[in-house]
Write a protein that holds these residues in place. Structure first.
Motif, PDB file in Angstrom:
ATOM      1  N   ARG A  71       0.825  -1.200   0.000  1.00  0.00           N
ATOM      2  CA  ARG A  71       0.000   0.000   0.000  1.00  0.00           C
ATOM      3  C   ARG A  71       0.868   1.263   0.000  1.00  0.00           C
ATOM      4  O   ARG A  71       0.599   2.221  -0.736  1.00  0.00           O
ATOM      5  CB  ARG A  71      -0.919  -0.003   1.222  1.00  0.00           C
ATOM      6  CG  ARG A  71      -2.021   1.059   1.183  1.00  0.00           C
ATOM      7  CD  ARG A  71      -2.622   1.242   2.578  1.00  0.00           C
ATOM      8  NE  ARG A  71      -3.195   0.034   3.106  1.00  0.00           N
ATOM      9  CZ  ARG A  71      -4.475  -0.324   2.992  1.00  0.00           C
ATOM     10  NH1 ARG A  71      -5.307   0.457   2.364  1.00  0.00           N
ATOM     11  NH2 ARG A  71      -4.917  -1.445   3.533  1.00  0.00           N
ATOM     12  N   SER A  72       1.895   1.280   0.828  1.00  0.00           N
ATOM     13  CA  SER A  72       2.739   2.473   0.948  1.00  0.00           C
ATOM     14  C   SER A  72       3.675   2.649  -0.235  1.00  0.00           C
ATOM     15  O   SER A  72       4.012   3.770  -0.604  1.00  0.00           O
ATOM     16  CB  SER A  72       3.547   2.420   2.251  1.00  0.00           C
ATOM     17  OG  SER A  72       4.450   1.322   2.235  1.00  0.00           O
ATOM     18  N   SER A  73       4.085   1.542  -0.853  1.00  0.00           N
ATOM     19  CA  SER A  73       5.083   1.647  -1.925  1.00  0.00           C
ATOM     20  C   SER A  73       4.474   1.880  -3.304  1.00  0.00           C
ATOM     21  O   SER A  73       5.020   2.643  -4.107  1.00  0.00           O
ATOM     22  CB  SER A  73       5.964   0.388  -1.958  1.00  0.00           C
ATOM     23  OG  SER A  73       5.189  -0.771  -2.198  1.00  0.00           O
ATOM     24  N   VAL A  74       3.343   1.224  -3.592  1.00  0.00           N
ATOM     25  CA  VAL A  74       2.763   1.368  -4.936  1.00  0.00           C
ATOM     26  C   VAL A  74       1.252   1.643  -4.913  1.00  0.00           C
ATOM     27  O   VAL A  74       0.599   1.590  -5.961  1.00  0.00           O
ATOM     28  CB  VAL A  74       3.041   0.111  -5.805  1.00  0.00           C
ATOM     29  CG1 VAL A  74       4.528  -0.056  -6.043  1.00  0.00           C
ATOM     30  CG2 VAL A  74       2.455  -1.145  -5.172  1.00  0.00           C
ATOM     31  N   GLY A  75       0.707   1.931  -3.730  1.00  0.00           N
ATOM     32  CA  GLY A  75      -0.738   2.140  -3.610  1.00  0.00           C
ATOM     33  C   GLY A  75      -1.264   3.245  -4.509  1.00  0.00           C
ATOM     34  O   GLY A  75      -2.291   3.084  -5.185  1.00  0.00           O
TER      35      GLY A  75
END
Length: 227
Positions: free
Chosen positions: A136-140
């Motif tokens: 979620r945080s890297s490619v959300g």
């Protein structure tokens, strides 16, 4: 006696010892590469098995379109005789969102497969939903943007933009420019969030239930408590 005790202590500790690049448990040596591959496999499994039927209820859709601060506006729209139109609109929009969710599965799998790791071992050790949280945080944000065209196509197919315009005009009179009118972007965000919730559920299942570990790699990586 001390000379004998120290070698025995090392012999006992060696099977569960680990370094920054690998961790050992019995005969299996968990590497950073295996950890990353297992995370991708687990999340991809969650995406493929996702079932969002019924996830886009009227209440859920309205909560996405109208934040809590706008609830009075909803009551006013109902008083203006738009209840029936709102019900038809949200039901159709829910159907369009389900269709978009199905179309977004390959987008999520692509994002998962292309995910870059800084510390896959830490994600394995942290437990919970740490793998989904990392995704979620890297490619959300990029996943949400990638879903938006599919959402736009569904909106056009069901002629929802016209319905939205009709419903939103009275609301604009009441709240001015405080309302986000980008229906495709709002609903793409909702679809993305529902997909992440499905991945979270699958991650919890794989980490806690042996029958959910359906491949050799998942069994090796997630059947042990790495410290």
């Amino acid at each position: 006696m001390k000379k004998l005790f120290i070698p025995l202590l090392f012999a006992f500790l060696f099977p569960v010892s680990f370094s920054c690049s690998s961790m050992r448990f019995g005969s299996y040596n968990l590497t950073e590469a295996d950890a990353a591959a297992a995370i991708r496999e687990m999340l991809s499994l969650g995406a493929k098995e996702s079932n969002l039927s019924g996830a886009f209820s009227k209440e859920a859709v309205m909560a996405t379109l109208f934040p809590e601060s706008m609830r009075k506006t909803l009551n006013t729209l109902n008083q203006l005789g738009l209840t029936g139109e709102i019900d038809r609109f949200t039901t159709t929009l829910g159907t369009a969102a389900e269709k978009t969710a199905t179309a977004s599965v390959p987008i999520f799998i692509s994002g998962i497969n292309n995910m870059k790791f800084t510390d896959a071992m830490r994600i394995i050790k942290n437990g919970g939903t740490s793998a989904t949280d990392y995704l979620r945080s890297s490619v959300g944000d990029s996943l949400r943007r990638a879903i938006t065209p599919a959402m736009k196509t569904a909106l056009q197919e069901y002629k929802l933009n016209e319905q939205w315009e009709k419903i939103i005009k009275p609301a604009q009179v009441l709240v001015g420019n405080k309302l986000n009118l980008d229906l495709a972007n709002l609903m793409a965000g909702m679809v993305s969030e529902k997909m992440f919730q499905q991945l979270e559920a699958k991650e919890k299942e794989v980490r806690t239930t042996s029958s959910a570990r359906t491949t050799t790699l998942l069994q090796k990586v997630f059947s042990k408590k790495w410290q």
